[in-house]
Design a protein around this motif. Structure first.
Motif, PDB file in Angstrom:
ATOM      1  N   GLY A  47       0.817  -1.205   0.000  1.00 45.96           N
ATOM      2  CA  GLY A  47       0.000   0.000   0.000  1.00 45.96           C
ATOM      3  C   GLY A  47       0.846   1.247   0.000  1.00 45.96           C
ATOM      4  N   HIS A  48       0.332   2.310  -0.641  1.00 45.04           N
ATOM      5  CA  HIS A  48       0.992   3.613  -0.718  1.00 45.04           C
ATOM      6  C   HIS A  48       2.416   3.443  -1.266  1.00 45.04           C
ATOM      7  CE1 HIS A  48       0.983   7.851  -0.181  1.00 45.04           C
ATOM      8  NE2 HIS A  48       1.942   7.861   0.727  1.00 45.04           N
ATOM      9  N   SER A  49       3.436   3.637  -0.467  1.00 42.24           N
ATOM     10  CA  SER A  49       4.801   3.431  -0.962  1.00 42.24           C
ATOM     11  C   SER A  49       5.501   2.312  -0.196  1.00 42.24           C
ATOM     12  CB  SER A  49       5.616   4.723  -0.858  1.00 42.24           C
ATOM     13  OG  SER A  49       5.642   5.199   0.468  1.00 42.24           O
ATOM     14  N   THR A  50       4.711   1.415   0.367  1.00 42.31           N
ATOM     15  CA  THR A  50       5.263   0.280   1.113  1.00 42.31           C
ATOM     16  C   THR A  50       5.243  -0.980   0.268  1.00 42.31           C
ATOM     17  OG1 THR A  50       4.533   1.197   3.236  1.00 42.31           O
ATOM     18  CG2 THR A  50       5.055  -1.155   3.173  1.00 42.31           C
ATOM     19  N   TYR A  51       6.432  -1.489   0.002  1.00 42.60           N
ATOM     20  CA  TYR A  51       6.605  -2.831  -0.560  1.00 42.60           C
ATOM     21  C   TYR A  51       7.222  -3.709   0.522  1.00 42.60           C
ATOM     22  CZ  TYR A  51       5.645  -1.834  -5.502  1.00 42.60           C
ATOM     23  OH  TYR A  51       5.028  -1.522  -6.693  1.00 42.60           O
ATOM     24  N   VAL A  52       6.862  -4.968   0.523  1.00 43.72           N
ATOM     25  CA  VAL A  52       7.459  -5.936   1.438  1.00 43.72           C
ATOM     26  C   VAL A  52       8.367  -6.855   0.620  1.00 43.72           C
ATOM     27  CG1 VAL A  52       7.047  -7.845   3.027  1.00 43.72           C
ATOM     28  CG2 VAL A  52       5.535  -5.849   3.048  1.00 43.72           C
ATOM     29  N   VAL A  53       9.629  -6.905   1.019  1.00 44.28           N
ATOM     30  CA  VAL A  53      10.625  -7.740   0.355  1.00 44.28           C
ATOM     31  C   VAL A  53      10.922  -8.916   1.275  1.00 44.28           C
ATOM     32  CG1 VAL A  53      12.968  -7.834  -0.590  1.00 44.28           C
ATOM     33  CG2 VAL A  53      11.610  -5.721  -0.795  1.00 44.28           C
ATOM     34  N   GLU A  54      10.737 -10.131   0.762  1.00 46.83           N
ATOM     35  CA  GLU A  54      11.018 -11.340   1.532  1.00 46.83           C
ATOM     36  C   GLU A  54      12.169 -12.090   0.867  1.00 46.83           C
ATOM     37  OE1 GLU A  54       7.102 -13.199   3.144  1.00 46.83           O
ATOM     38  OE2 GLU A  54       6.575 -12.133   1.286  1.00 46.83           O
ATOM     39  N   THR A  55      13.240 -12.308   1.618  1.00 50.25           N
ATOM     40  CA  THR A  55      14.444 -12.910   1.065  1.00 50.25           C
ATOM     41  C   THR A  55      14.368 -14.426   1.116  1.00 50.25           C
ATOM     42  OG1 THR A  55      15.768 -13.157   3.091  1.00 50.25           O
ATOM     43  CG2 THR A  55      15.642 -10.938   2.119  1.00 50.25           C
ATOM     44  N   GLY A  68      16.278 -16.317   2.594  1.00 48.96           N
ATOM     45  CA  GLY A  68      16.611 -16.719   3.950  1.00 48.96           C
ATOM     46  C   GLY A  68      15.536 -16.421   4.970  1.00 48.96           C
ATOM     47  N   GLY A  69      14.434 -15.807   4.524  1.00 55.10           N
ATOM     48  CA  GLY A  69      13.315 -15.549   5.422  1.00 55.10           C
ATOM     49  C   GLY A  69      13.294 -14.195   6.076  1.00 55.10           C
ATOM     50  N   VAL A  70      14.171 -13.289   5.662  1.00 52.06           N
ATOM     51  CA  VAL A  70      14.151 -11.927   6.201  1.00 52.06           C
ATOM     52  C   VAL A  70      13.025 -11.149   5.526  1.00 52.06           C
ATOM     53  CG1 VAL A  70      15.444  -9.781   6.524  1.00 52.06           C
ATOM     54  CG2 VAL A  70      16.625 -11.988   6.655  1.00 52.06           C
ATOM     55  N   ARG A  71      12.260 -10.419   6.324  1.00 47.01           N
ATOM     56  CA  ARG A  71      11.113  -9.658   5.828  1.00 47.01           C
ATOM     57  C   ARG A  71      11.401  -8.169   6.026  1.00 47.01           C
ATOM     58  NH1 ARG A  71       5.532 -10.621   4.984  1.00 47.01           N
ATOM     59  NH2 ARG A  71       4.182  -8.865   5.560  1.00 47.01           N
ATOM     60  N   ILE A  72      11.326  -7.398   4.937  1.00 44.92           N
ATOM     61  CA  ILE A  72      11.645  -5.968   4.951  1.00 44.92           C
ATOM     62  C   ILE A  72      10.440  -5.196   4.446  1.00 44.92           C
ATOM     63  CG2 ILE A  72      13.193  -4.172   4.068  1.00 44.92           C
ATOM     64  CD1 ILE A  72      15.171  -6.520   3.417  1.00 44.92           C
ATOM     65  N   ALA A  73      10.048  -4.131   5.148  1.00 45.17           N
ATOM     66  CA  ALA A  73       8.964  -3.248   4.712  1.00 45.17           C
ATOM     67  C   ALA A  73       9.523  -1.855   4.469  1.00 45.17           C
ATOM     68  CB  ALA A  73       7.850  -3.202   5.753  1.00 45.17           C
ATOM     69  N   THR A  74       9.237  -1.302   3.286  1.00 46.80           N
ATOM     70  CA  THR A  74       9.763   0.005   2.909  1.00 46.80           C
ATOM     71  C   THR A  74       8.785   1.124   3.279  1.00 46.80           C
ATOM     72  OG1 THR A  74       8.780  -0.067   0.701  1.00 46.80           O
ATOM     73  CG2 THR A  74      10.955  -1.066   0.970  1.00 46.80           C
ATOM     74  N   ASP A  75       9.310   2.323   3.484  1.00 52.55           N
ATOM     75  CA  ASP A  75       8.508   3.497   3.840  1.00 52.55           C
ATOM     76  C   ASP A  75       7.409   3.115   4.834  1.00 52.55           C
ATOM     77  OD1 ASP A  75      10.000   5.295   2.477  1.00 52.55           O
ATOM     78  OD2 ASP A  75       8.410   6.002   1.163  1.00 52.55           O
ATOM     79  N   TYR A  76       7.841   2.539   5.928  1.00 48.64           N
ATOM     80  CA  TYR A  76       6.932   1.904   6.885  1.00 48.64           C
ATOM     81  C   TYR A  76       6.290   2.945   7.793  1.00 48.64           C
ATOM     82  CZ  TYR A  76       5.446  -1.312  10.590  1.00 48.64           C
ATOM     83  OH  TYR A  76       4.716  -2.024  11.509  1.00 48.64           O
ATOM     84  N   ASN A  77       4.949   2.932   7.845  1.00 49.23           N
ATOM     85  CA  ASN A  77       4.240   3.833   8.757  1.00 49.23           C
ATOM     86  C   ASN A  77       3.332   3.083   9.726  1.00 49.23           C
ATOM     87  OD1 ASN A  77       1.972   3.093   7.284  1.00 49.23           O
ATOM     88  ND2 ASN A  77       1.808   5.045   6.212  1.00 49.23           N
ATOM     89  N   GLY A  78       3.398   1.771   9.683  1.00 51.52           N
ATOM     90  CA  GLY A  78       2.593   0.949  10.577  1.00 51.52           C
ATOM     91  C   GLY A  78       1.272   0.514   9.997  1.00 51.52           C
ATOM     92  N   ALA A  79       0.814   1.189   8.946  1.00 54.85           N
ATOM     93  CA  ALA A  79      -0.485   0.858   8.350  1.00 54.85           C
ATOM     94  C   ALA A  79      -0.384  -0.281   7.347  1.00 54.85           C
ATOM     95  CB  ALA A  79      -1.072   2.092   7.672  1.00 54.85           C
ATOM     96  N   TYR A  80       0.764  -0.419   6.697  1.00 53.50           N
ATOM     97  CA  TYR A  80       0.932  -1.435   5.667  1.00 53.50           C
ATOM     98  C   TYR A  80       2.163  -2.284   5.997  1.00 53.50           C
ATOM     99  CZ  TYR A  80      -1.814   2.140   3.222  1.00 53.50           C
ATOM    100  OH  TYR A  80      -2.764   3.067   2.878  1.00 53.50           O
TER     101      TYR A  80
END
Length: 270
Positions: free
Chosen positions: A64-72, A74-86
């Motif tokens: 949502g908005h400018s948040t992408y979730v990148v899952e590696t 190895g199982g690492v989960r990254i959320a971009t431009d994180y504001n808690g909503a997405y």
């Protein structure tokens, strides 16, 4: 220097760069940086064999908005431009933020998030991140932003780069300015780039086209769309880009599956 000794040194350097990094802020060799001998003409260098990690798939999901979730892999989960909503369920291991608006950061991230990377430095000056966690290396390149009054605020945005499975994945954040040669040299190549396309406070659509081209990006993922018609964005990017609309908010990508033609992929929800 003897040939065997030189070979031993080269092998040692290779294994040092290829070894997994620990989950901490540290200097690590980037595999995506450009060798900028004569900017803007650069030779891009990858410090691992092309086949390494080719079968390791990275999953990227538009939240949502400018948040992408990148899952590696190895199982690492990254959320971009994180504001808690997405991108908060399940809770990410790493979040990146930018200062432009409250929709791009939160002052109260969940304490269960192991690594909160702000794209600005609250103490002043540019933010600097070099985080190795399991199979991913995260770094940033600071840029300026415009204030509501139109002035420039130094180093208040960061382009975050995620290096994983041999891929170079970048998120431009709330980019307001055209990139200078020094920015391109610091970023290197980006196989996948996430770009804001609202064309208002962020950089113009023409500017985004220039950036995607100069970063040698195989995949362009639009975000931060607001009311901008997708056709206006894809039209400005030019005939050199193919366009794909997906009926899923997620895609998987590896070195092996990068498209031969530069491609704009519009995920469900964008």
């Amino acid at each position: 220097m003897s040939v065997p000794r030189l070979l031993l040194i080269c092998l040692s350097l290779f294994w040092l760069m290829a070894a997994p990094v620990m989950a901490q802020e540290q200097a690590a060799p980037s595999r995506c940086l450009a060798i900028a001998q004569t900017l803007p003409h650069v030779t891009f260098a990858s410090f691992i064999p092309a086949q390494a990690g080719a079968k390791d798939e990275v999953r990227i999901t538009y939240a949502g908005h400018s948040t992408y979730v990148v899952e590696t892999p190895g199982g690492v989960r990254i959320a971009t431009d994180y504001n808690g909503a997405y991108g908060s369920d399940p809770l990410p291991d790493v979040v990146t933020m930018n200062k432009a608006h409250r929709t791009h950061y939160t002052e109260t991230p969940d304490p269960g998030i192991a690594h909160v990377l702000r794209g600005w430095n609250p103490d002043g000056g540019p933010a600097s991140h070099a985080l190795g966690i399991d199979d991913v290396y995260v770094r940033n390149v600071p840029t300026d932003i415009r204030t509501w009054g139109g002035d420039l605020e130094r180093d208040a945005n960061s382009i975050f780069i995620f290096e994983v499975a041999g891929l170079c994945i970048g998120h431009l954040g709330h980019l307001h300015i055209r990139l200078a040669d020094a920015h391109y040299a610091a970023i290197g190549r980006l196989d996948v780039v996430m770009v804001p396309i609202d064309g208002g406070m962020t950089l113009s659509l023409d500017g985004m086209s220039e950036i995607a081209g100069r970063l040698s990006s195989s995949i362009v993922l639009p975000m931060h769309r607001h009311s901008t018609p997708i056709g206006a964005f894809t039209g400005r990017m030019g005939a050199g880009f193919a366009v794909e609309f997906r009926d899923s908010p997620s895609l998987t990508v590896s070195l092996r599956t990068l498209p031969r033609q530069r491609t704009i992929i519009v995920l469900k929800g964008v």
